[in-house]
Design a protein around this motif. Structure first.
Motif, PDB file in Angstrom:
ATOM      1  N   LYS A   1     -11.513   2.827 -14.480  1.00 59.59           N
ATOM      2  CA  LYS A   1     -12.935   2.517 -14.534  1.00 59.59           C
ATOM      3  C   LYS A   1     -13.215   1.810 -15.859  1.00 59.59           C
ATOM      4  O   LYS A   1     -12.835   2.311 -16.915  1.00 59.59           O
ATOM      5  N   GLY A   2     -13.878   0.657 -15.787  1.00 56.71           N
ATOM      6  CA  GLY A   2     -14.224  -0.050 -17.017  1.00 56.71           C
ATOM      7  C   GLY A   2     -13.672  -1.453 -17.057  1.00 56.71           C
ATOM      8  O   GLY A   2     -13.411  -2.076 -16.029  1.00 56.71           O
ATOM      9  N   GLU A   3     -13.463  -1.959 -18.265  1.00 57.78           N
ATOM     10  CA  GLU A   3     -13.042  -3.345 -18.443  1.00 57.78           C
ATOM     11  C   GLU A   3     -11.551  -3.533 -18.137  1.00 57.78           C
ATOM     12  O   GLU A   3     -10.741  -2.626 -18.349  1.00 57.78           O
ATOM     13  N   ALA A   4     -11.244  -4.700 -17.632  1.00 57.93           N
ATOM     14  CA  ALA A   4      -9.856  -5.057 -17.320  1.00 57.93           C
ATOM     15  C   ALA A   4      -9.759  -6.567 -17.222  1.00 57.93           C
ATOM     16  O   ALA A   4     -10.766  -7.285 -17.272  1.00 57.93           O
ATOM     17  N   GLU A   5      -8.530  -7.057 -17.098  1.00 58.26           N
ATOM     18  CA  GLU A   5      -8.261  -8.466 -16.810  1.00 58.26           C
ATOM     19  C   GLU A   5      -7.617  -8.492 -15.430  1.00 58.26           C
ATOM     20  O   GLU A   5      -6.403  -8.428 -15.285  1.00 58.26           O
ATOM     21  N   ARG A   6      -8.451  -8.577 -14.391  1.00 59.32           N
ATOM     22  CA  ARG A   6      -7.963  -8.439 -13.023  1.00 59.32           C
ATOM     23  C   ARG A   6      -7.363  -9.742 -12.493  1.00 59.32           C
ATOM     24  O   ARG A   6      -7.953 -10.809 -12.616  1.00 59.32           O
TER      25      ARG A   6
ATOM     26  N   THR B   1      -5.366 -21.646 -19.959  1.00 60.32           N
ATOM     27  CA  THR B   1      -4.152 -21.956 -19.201  1.00 60.32           C
ATOM     28  C   THR B   1      -3.155 -20.805 -19.226  1.00 60.32           C
ATOM     29  O   THR B   1      -2.396 -20.634 -18.271  1.00 60.32           O
ATOM     30  N   ASN B   2      -3.173 -20.003 -20.301  1.00 60.37           N
ATOM     31  CA  ASN B   2      -2.225 -18.892 -20.361  1.00 60.37           C
ATOM     32  C   ASN B   2      -2.627 -17.732 -19.462  1.00 60.37           C
ATOM     33  O   ASN B   2      -1.894 -16.745 -19.352  1.00 60.37           O
ATOM     34  N   SER B   3      -3.802 -17.834 -18.828  1.00 59.62           N
ATOM     35  CA  SER B   3      -4.215 -16.792 -17.881  1.00 59.62           C
ATOM     36  C   SER B   3      -3.892 -17.186 -16.448  1.00 59.62           C
ATOM     37  O   SER B   3      -4.146 -16.428 -15.523  1.00 59.62           O
ATOM     38  N   MET B   4      -3.329 -18.396 -16.252  1.00 62.38           N
ATOM     39  CA  MET B   4      -3.035 -18.896 -14.906  1.00 62.38           C
ATOM     40  C   MET B   4      -1.533 -19.057 -14.695  1.00 62.38           C
ATOM     41  O   MET B   4      -0.796 -19.412 -15.605  1.00 62.38           O
ATOM     42  N   GLN B   5      -1.104 -18.788 -13.462  1.00 65.07           N
ATOM     43  CA  GLN B   5       0.283 -18.979 -13.068  1.00 65.07           C
ATOM     44  C   GLN B   5       0.309 -19.673 -11.716  1.00 65.07           C
ATOM     45  O   GLN B   5      -0.411 -19.273 -10.797  1.00 65.07           O
ATOM     46  N   LEU B   6       1.125 -20.695 -11.604  1.00 65.57           N
ATOM     47  CA  LEU B   6       1.262 -21.422 -10.340  1.00 65.57           C
ATOM     48  C   LEU B   6       2.726 -21.422  -9.912  1.00 65.57           C
ATOM     49  O   LEU B   6       3.599 -21.823 -10.676  1.00 65.57           O
TER      50      LEU B   6
ATOM     51  N   GLU C   1      10.086 -14.857 -10.369  1.00 67.90           N
ATOM     52  CA  GLU C   1       9.681 -15.492 -11.619  1.00 67.90           C
ATOM     53  C   GLU C   1       9.242 -14.387 -12.579  1.00 67.90           C
ATOM     54  O   GLU C   1       8.862 -13.288 -12.160  1.00 67.90           O
ATOM     55  N   ALA C   2       9.284 -14.698 -13.870  1.00 63.84           N
ATOM     56  CA  ALA C   2       8.983 -13.679 -14.883  1.00 63.84           C
ATOM     57  C   ALA C   2       7.583 -13.095 -14.692  1.00 63.84           C
ATOM     58  O   ALA C   2       7.375 -11.889 -14.867  1.00 63.84           O
ATOM     59  N   TRP C   3       6.614 -13.925 -14.311  1.00 62.60           N
ATOM     60  CA  TRP C   3       5.246 -13.418 -14.204  1.00 62.60           C
ATOM     61  C   TRP C   3       5.079 -12.474 -13.020  1.00 62.60           C
ATOM     62  O   TRP C   3       4.222 -11.594 -13.040  1.00 62.60           O
ATOM     63  N   TRP C   4       5.917 -12.614 -11.971  1.00 59.61           N
ATOM     64  CA  TRP C   4       5.844 -11.681 -10.846  1.00 59.61           C
ATOM     65  C   TRP C   4       6.149 -10.264 -11.327  1.00 59.61           C
ATOM     66  O   TRP C   4       5.511  -9.302 -10.892  1.00 59.61           O
ATOM     67  N   VAL C   5       7.132 -10.159 -12.198  1.00 61.16           N
ATOM     68  CA  VAL C   5       7.525  -8.839 -12.722  1.00 61.16           C
ATOM     69  C   VAL C   5       6.435  -8.303 -13.646  1.00 61.16           C
ATOM     70  O   VAL C   5       6.052  -7.133 -13.566  1.00 61.16           O
ATOM     71  N   ALA C   6       5.903  -9.160 -14.531  1.00 66.09           N
ATOM     72  CA  ALA C   6       4.898  -8.729 -15.502  1.00 66.09           C
ATOM     73  C   ALA C   6       3.587  -8.328 -14.833  1.00 66.09           C
ATOM     74  O   ALA C   6       2.888  -7.427 -15.314  1.00 66.09           O
ATOM     75  N   TRP C   7       3.241  -8.965 -13.716  1.00 67.35           N
ATOM     76  CA  TRP C   7       1.974  -8.689 -13.039  1.00 67.35           C
ATOM     77  C   TRP C   7       2.109  -7.645 -11.938  1.00 67.35           C
ATOM     78  O   TRP C   7       1.119  -7.276 -11.297  1.00 67.35           O
ATOM     79  N   ASN C   8       3.313  -7.174 -11.685  1.00 71.14           N
ATOM     80  CA  ASN C   8       3.550  -6.179 -10.639  1.00 71.14           C
ATOM     81  C   ASN C   8       3.257  -4.768 -11.165  1.00 71.14           C
ATOM     82  O   ASN C   8       3.743  -4.372 -12.224  1.00 71.14           O
ATOM     83  N   ARG C   9       2.459  -4.003 -10.420  1.00 71.55           N
ATOM     84  CA  ARG C   9       2.117  -2.640 -10.842  1.00 71.55           C
ATOM     85  C   ARG C   9       3.170  -1.662 -10.317  1.00 71.55           C
ATOM     86  O   ARG C   9       3.239  -1.383  -9.134  1.00 71.55           O
TER      87      ARG C   9
ATOM     88  N   THR D   1      -0.957  -5.734  -9.992  1.00 72.30           N
ATOM     89  CA  THR D   1      -1.204  -5.690  -8.548  1.00 72.30           C
ATOM     90  C   THR D   1      -0.127  -4.885  -7.851  1.00 72.30           C
ATOM     91  O   THR D   1       1.067  -5.118  -8.068  1.00 72.30           O
ATOM     92  N   ASP D   2      -0.557  -3.954  -6.995  1.00 71.82           N
ATOM     93  CA  ASP D   2       0.388  -3.176  -6.194  1.00 71.82           C
ATOM     94  C   ASP D   2       1.212  -4.091  -5.292  1.00 71.82           C
ATOM     95  O   ASP D   2       0.661  -4.961  -4.605  1.00 71.82           O
ATOM     96  N   GLY D   3       2.525  -3.875  -5.271  1.00 69.87           N
ATOM     97  CA  GLY D   3       3.377  -4.553  -4.300  1.00 69.87           C
ATOM     98  C   GLY D   3       3.553  -6.042  -4.499  1.00 69.87           C
ATOM     99  O   GLY D   3       4.091  -6.725  -3.614  1.00 69.87           O
ATOM    100  N   LEU D   4       3.136  -6.571  -5.649  1.00 76.33           N
ATOM    101  CA  LEU D   4       3.202  -8.017  -5.843  1.00 76.33           C
ATOM    102  C   LEU D   4       4.637  -8.532  -5.792  1.00 76.33           C
ATOM    103  O   LEU D   4       4.930  -9.543  -5.150  1.00 76.33           O
ATOM    104  N   LEU D   5       5.540  -7.843  -6.468  1.00 75.76           N
ATOM    105  CA  LEU D   5       6.936  -8.285  -6.534  1.00 75.76           C
ATOM    106  C   LEU D   5       7.565  -8.288  -5.142  1.00 75.76           C
ATOM    107  O   LEU D   5       8.256  -9.236  -4.757  1.00 75.76           O
TER     108      LEU D   5
END
Length: 343
Positions: free
Chosen positions: A120-125, A156-161, A292-300, A312-316
């Motif tokens: 609950k509260g602030e995040a970078e979703r 740009t550092n908040s985006m991944q393509l 890719e490296a960001w898949w691992v970093a953004w995977n919960r 994110t759940d299950g992203l990887l």
């Protein structure tokens, strides 16, 4: 999206997807209304059913439509298989897959894929644009969105393509460096294995290691500067012995224990028991399984971790599953790191 669609000569036909149904809407800006998601006011309640976007009419033989979902990718109860199953017919008709991810400031309740509040509260979703369609059209569209978003002030550092047709079929990664743990406990010299000698000059795709007494851990890397902040292997890397003349190539007890992705470089940690006096091995990652490296970093992976609200759940699992759909037949592995060693 609207600006990018216009630049590519496309018209936008937005729909609200939920409970297996799609409801046409006049504009994507309607999603700024909290009721759009909670199901109040002019919007009826729905449950997430992301795959239903790809089950809508419009797919024809050899002519896949361009379809884009704006989503948090928290697939209901982790049911990734339904989403992959829905996208596969589009791939069979020639569609490629792309994903544009962006982390945006958020304040409120963060849910996991089971619908439980984990923060609950602030995040970078993370918000994702998951797209399928003809290659030239999709590539241009997603790149245009990223460019226009950056011009509009999105960092740009908040985006991944990731364009999965390119990611899944990139050149095979090869080993360029070997180190020991602890450090400086190996020598890179020609080796005598069985009844033959091997050297870096005649086997350029191999790394060579003469192990000092007691060394069990090695790190193979595609970079001259191997990673040091490794993660558990998670079954990513396969270890297999390479047959050599007059030497038993059993690799019993030899295993991958960790990996790190840095940009496009891969580092793999390998344990070699002292009972293994010498041989050759390959640490490989199949096509579609190398993230890719960001898949691992953004995977919960841990809902109680500090970074969990920004992941994110299950992203990887989802992105590697989609990557496999893009793998061309008859290709080499995504990574093939070869090592010859002796004690």
């Amino acid at each position: 999206m609207s600006l990018s669609a216009a630049a590519n000569g496309l018209s936008v036909q937005p729909v609200r997807i939920g409970s297996g149904k799609s409801t046409p809407i006049t504009s994507t800006s309607l999603a700024a209304d909290p009721c759009f998601f909670s199901g109040c006011g002019a919007f009826r309640p729905v449950t997430s059913s992301l795959g239903s976007l790809w089950e809508q009419p419009g797919l024809s033989e050899g002519a896949p439509p361009l379809r884009v979902a704006i989503t948090d990718l928290e697939v209901n109860d982790g049911d990734i298989s339904k989403l992959v199953k829905a996208i596969k017919p589009h791939v069979n008709e020639g569609a490629v897959i792309g994903i544009l991810a962006v982390r945006l400031p958020f304040d409120g309740d963060v849910y996991n894929s089971q619908g439980a509040v984990i923060h609950k509260g602030e995040a970078e979703r993370p918000t994702y644009l998951l797209a399928t369609g003809p290659q030239a059209q999709l590539h241009s569209f997603l790149r245009e969105i990223k460019t226009k978003s950056a011009l509009a002030g999105v960092p740009t550092n908040s985006m991944q393509l990731t364009l999965l047709d390119e990611q899944a079929n990139a050149p095979t990664l090869l080993a360029k460096n070997v180190t020991s743990t602890p450090a400086n406990q190996i020598k890179e010299v020609p080796l005598r294995l069985g009844d033959k000698s091997y050297s870096p000059y005649s086997n350029a795709n191999y790394q060579f290691a003469k192990l000092e007494s007691g060394v069990q851990g090695l790190r193979l890397s595609t970079s001259a500067n191997p990673g040091t902040d490794l993660q558990p292997d998670m079954g990513l890397v396969n270890i297999e012995g390479i047959a050599l003349p007059a030497i038993d190539m059993g690799m019993k007890g030899t295993r991958a224990t960790g990996f790190q992705l840095t940009g496009t470089d891969l580092t793999v940690a390998i344990d070699i028991p002292e009972s293994q006096v010498g041989g050759a091995l390959r640490a490989s990652v199949p096509r579609g399984q190398l993230p890719e490296a960001w898949w691992v970093a953004w995977n919960r992976s841990n809902s109680t971790a500090k970074e969990a609200p920004n992941q994110t759940d299950g992203l990887l699992l989802l992105l590697t599953s989609l990557s496999k759909l893009m793998v061309e037949s008859g290709t080499t592995p995504a990574a093939s790191l070869c090592l010859a060693f002796s004690r």
